[in-house]
Write a protein that holds these residues in place. Structure first.
Motif, short mmCIF file in Angstrom:
data_model
loop_
_atom_site.label_atom_id
_atom_site.label_comp_id
_atom_site.label_asym_id
_atom_site.label_seq_id
_atom_site.Cartn_x
_atom_site.Cartn_y
_atom_site.Cartn_z
N ASP A 1 -3.77 -16.89 -57.23
CA ASP A 1 -4.15 -17.45 -56.36
C ASP A 1 -4.57 -16.38 -55.19
O ASP A 1 -4.35 -15.21 -55.25
N ASN A 2 -5.03 -16.85 -54.02
CA ASN A 2 -5.29 -15.88 -52.74
C ASN A 2 -4.42 -16.32 -51.59
O ASN A 2 -4.52 -17.32 -51.00
N LEU A 3 -3.57 -15.34 -51.05
CA LEU A 3 -2.77 -15.51 -50.07
C LEU A 3 -3.46 -16.05 -48.67
O LEU A 3 -2.97 -16.96 -47.92
N HIS A 4 -4.57 -15.69 -48.63
CA HIS A 4 -5.59 -16.00 -47.50
C HIS A 4 -6.28 -17.06 -47.57
O HIS A 4 -6.93 -17.58 -46.63
N GLN A 5 -6.21 -17.66 -48.62
CA GLN A 5 -6.72 -18.96 -49.02
C GLN A 5 -6.17 -19.51 -49.98
O GLN A 5 -6.60 -19.91 -51.04
N VAL B 1 2.97 -14.04 -32.01
CA VAL B 1 2.65 -13.76 -30.53
C VAL B 1 1.18 -13.84 -30.37
O VAL B 1 0.78 -14.63 -29.34
N SER B 2 0.39 -13.45 -30.99
CA SER B 2 -1.05 -13.32 -30.72
C SER B 2 -1.49 -14.91 -30.75
O SER B 2 -2.44 -14.97 -29.93
N ALA B 3 -1.11 -15.42 -32.04
CA ALA B 3 -1.72 -16.72 -31.89
C ALA B 3 -1.15 -17.70 -30.84
O ALA B 3 -1.99 -18.58 -30.25
N ALA B 4 -0.02 -17.52 -30.26
CA ALA B 4 0.63 -18.46 -29.31
C ALA B 4 0.34 -18.07 -27.82
O ALA B 4 0.28 -19.17 -26.99
N ILE B 5 -0.03 -17.04 -27.58
CA ILE B 5 -0.14 -16.51 -26.00
C ILE B 5 -1.72 -16.09 -25.82
O ILE B 5 -2.06 -15.24 -26.77
N PRO B 6 -2.30 -16.67 -24.92
CA PRO B 6 -3.71 -16.18 -24.81
C PRO B 6 -3.82 -14.70 -24.27
O PRO B 6 -2.71 -14.18 -23.74
N ARG B 7 -4.79 -14.05 -24.70
CA ARG B 7 -4.98 -12.58 -24.29
C ARG B 7 -4.52 -12.42 -22.84
O ARG B 7 -5.15 -13.30 -21.79
N ILE C 1 0.95 -24.97 -31.78
CA ILE C 1 0.20 -23.84 -32.03
C ILE C 1 -0.91 -24.11 -32.91
O ILE C 1 -1.03 -25.00 -33.82
N ASP C 2 -2.07 -23.47 -32.73
CA ASP C 2 -3.42 -23.75 -33.24
C ASP C 2 -3.20 -22.87 -34.52
O ASP C 2 -3.16 -21.83 -34.73
N ARG C 3 -3.00 -23.85 -35.85
CA ARG C 3 -3.02 -23.33 -36.97
C ARG C 3 -3.98 -22.44 -37.40
O ARG C 3 -3.75 -21.42 -38.21
N GLU C 4 -5.11 -22.54 -36.99
CA GLU C 4 -6.39 -21.77 -37.58
C GLU C 4 -6.44 -20.58 -37.02
O GLU C 4 -6.74 -19.51 -37.74
N ARG C 5 -5.95 -20.44 -35.62
CA ARG C 5 -5.94 -19.29 -34.94
C ARG C 5 -4.74 -18.29 -35.41
O ARG C 5 -5.13 -17.37 -35.78
N LEU C 6 -3.80 -19.03 -35.92
CA LEU C 6 -2.41 -18.19 -36.44
C LEU C 6 -3.07 -17.62 -37.91
O LEU C 6 -2.63 -16.77 -38.26
N ARG C 7 -3.76 -18.47 -38.67
CA ARG C 7 -4.41 -17.72 -39.87
C ARG C 7 -5.29 -16.59 -39.65
O ARG C 7 -5.14 -15.77 -40.38
N ARG C 8 -5.93 -16.68 -38.59
CA ARG C 8 -6.97 -15.62 -38.28
C ARG C 8 -5.94 -14.23 -37.97
O ARG C 8 -6.29 -13.36 -38.52
N PHE C 9 -5.30 -14.45 -37.52
CA PHE C 9 -4.13 -13.17 -37.02
C PHE C 9 -3.25 -12.68 -38.24
O PHE C 9 -3.31 -11.60 -38.20
N LEU C 10 -3.12 -13.76 -39.15
CA LEU C 10 -2.40 -13.45 -40.42
C LEU C 10 -3.40 -12.56 -41.16
O LEU C 10 -2.92 -11.45 -41.95
#
Ligand SMILES: Cc1ncc(COP(=O)(O)O)c(C=O)c1O
Length: 459
Positions: free
Chosen positions: A28-32, A68-74, A214-223
């Motif tokens: 499997d692929n951890l990022h997908q 932190v990156s996903a939860a808080i705006p720049r 929490i926006d899950r897609e944004r979280l995945r992006r930062f992961l």
């Protein structure tokens, strides 16, 4: 890939190489994730009471950066417990966040930081309604557990997320003597190092998410940004092994609990050293507020420093402690410890204790820095040019580096904060005690540090 082609070569063991596969056919692929990794992560989520769980192969460090990156705006404002790990500060630096602090109270009995309280969070959020999220650490390095459920309630009243750095709490919830984990207590994001308190390989960790804040897609992006594109299957297999072991491991945790209680019982006759928590503490106190995986051994009012006790335990008794400060040593216990290890620690401490003297003036338990200082924004300050000055001349200057003893790495000063006379004296004392103060460098025998050039600070 990998280049070893799953064979032992040189010092690389064949067993390890066999496990070290990548995203080849059938895996499997951890990022997908769609197969085995998806199942393993879903299993971990169910065990920890999360809605979704992500495997981390870069430690809690990459989980905190991502959370932190996903939860808080720049550029947004994050309210954090001052005793947070450096990865929280690093996230704030990368995302140019404004930081606001919750200063933990000092536990007077022993001189360690208490966990932050719901009352403190409430007060801070009332005073600063522009805060976009809150991050606390629980359990703390010394094992203090926060009232996460109440804190989550307060934070959610403001419609913002709560992130809990639970790096030291992967074992929580697995035995009646442990507090519940923070996901079950209502936190939106929880980061936990599997490798610290469960039998897993170094660098393994989990990120749990719950709810709609929490926006899950944004979280995945930062992961994807902060994690390797070639996550190690050795590490991921080790996470799965540890989580399954813990979920079915009540007997192992019961053994830990019994060993720990008998250790405290034996140490209850210490005359000079003091331990926290003590055997006499009400059971309910350590179940709710104190992790039993940690033991603080204080040298307060003895003729020994924490560092000396740490060295004696290592050199004379072959016992490796987790860390030492000027006034205490921290021991850590997991299901990996043997009964013999507990016995040896008790024997060593009782023997050392018998040879100690109580001193009246050895009040080495100094105040932990606790108060708002004048400051310029941290993310900007860390990039501001500066110059090295001797520590003696640094009072009233804005520091350009983190100043902390390591471990645990909790900042005395954050870049951009103005050094007060008390900070300067504290650091001098730490240096005299032989502690490793990060941020201090020695030039021609004189300790000093980077301070910010004043001309860059305005505007
Ligand atoms: C409180 C706390 N949070 C986060 C971390 C980072 O964890 P890791 O080493 O798994 O990246 C540590 C590491 O010591 C820690 O003590």
């Amino acid at each position: 890939m990998p280049g070893h082609k799953r064979q032992g070569m040189g010092e690389l063991s064949a067993g390890l190489a066999q496990l070290d596969i990548t995203e080849i056919e059938g895996f499997d692929n951890l990022h997908q994730p769609e197969g085995i990794l998806q199942e393993m992560q879903q299993y971990a989520a169910s065990v920890y009471g999360a809605e979704e769980t992500f495997y981390l192969v870069g430690g809690s460090t990459c989980g905190i950066l991502s959370a932190v990156s996903a939860a808080i705006p720049r550029g947004g404002k994050l309210l954090i417990a001052r005793n947070c790990h450096k990865s929280v500060y690093h996230a704030a630096y990368l995302r140019e966040l404004q930081l606001s602090y919750l200063y933990p109270r000092l536990l007077p009995e022993i001189g360690i930081c208490e966990a932050v309280t719901a009352g403190q969070v409430q007060e801070a959020l009332t005073a600063e309604p522009d805060v976009c999220g809150v991050l606390i650490v629980s359990p703390t390095y010394e094992g203090r557990i926060a009232e996460v459920e109440r804190i989550a309630g307060v934070v959610h009243e403001y419609g913002i997320p709560l992130i809990v750095d639970e790096a030291h709490g992967a074992h929580l919830g697995f035995h009646p003597a442990f507090a519940a984990g923070s996901s079950r207590a209502g936190a939106d994001l929880v980061v936990t190092s599997v490798h610290k308190t469960l039998p897993a390989m170094t660098q393994t960790a989990l990120l749990h998410v719950k709810g709609k804040r929490i926006d899950r897609e944004r979280l995945r992006r930062f992961l994807r940004i902060y994690q390797s594109s070639s996550p190690s299957y050795v590490l991921m297999a080790s996470i799965d092994n540890a989580v399954r072991l813990a979920a079915e491991g009540e007997a192992l945790f019961e053994q830990l609990y019994e060993n720990w209680n008998s250790l405290l019982e034996r140490l209850s006759v210490l005359k000079n050293l003091t331990v926290w928590p003590a055997a006499a503490m009400a059971k309910i106190e350590y179940q709710k507020h104190q992790d039993i995986g940690k033991l603080v051994i204080s040298v307060k009012n003895t003729d020994l420093t924490g560092k000396e006790l740490y060295s004696r335990l290592l050199e004379e008794y072959g016992l490796q402690m987790e860390m030492a400060t000027d006034s205490y040593v921290l021991a850590m216990f997991t299901i990996g410890d043997t009964f013999d290890g507990y016995e040896r620690l008790a024997d060593a401490l009782l023997e050392i204790d018998r040879g100690l003297k109580r001193t009246r003036q050895a009040e080495i338990n100094r105040e932990y820095p606790s108060g708002k200082r004048e400051q310029v924004p941290f993310a900007r300050a860390w990039d501001t040019p500066g110059a090295w000055v001797p520590l003696k001349e640094a009072a009233d200057r804005y520091v350009g580096e983190f100043l902390n003893i390591y471990p645990p790495g909790i900042p005395i000063l954050v870049p951009g904060e103005r050094m007060e006379n008390a900070d300067q004296r504290l650091i001098e004392q730490y240096l005299t005690d032989g502690l490793n103060v990060q941020g201090i460098s020695v030039r021609e025998g004189v300790p000093g540090l980077k301070v910010l050039a004043e001309k860059y600070l305005s505007g």
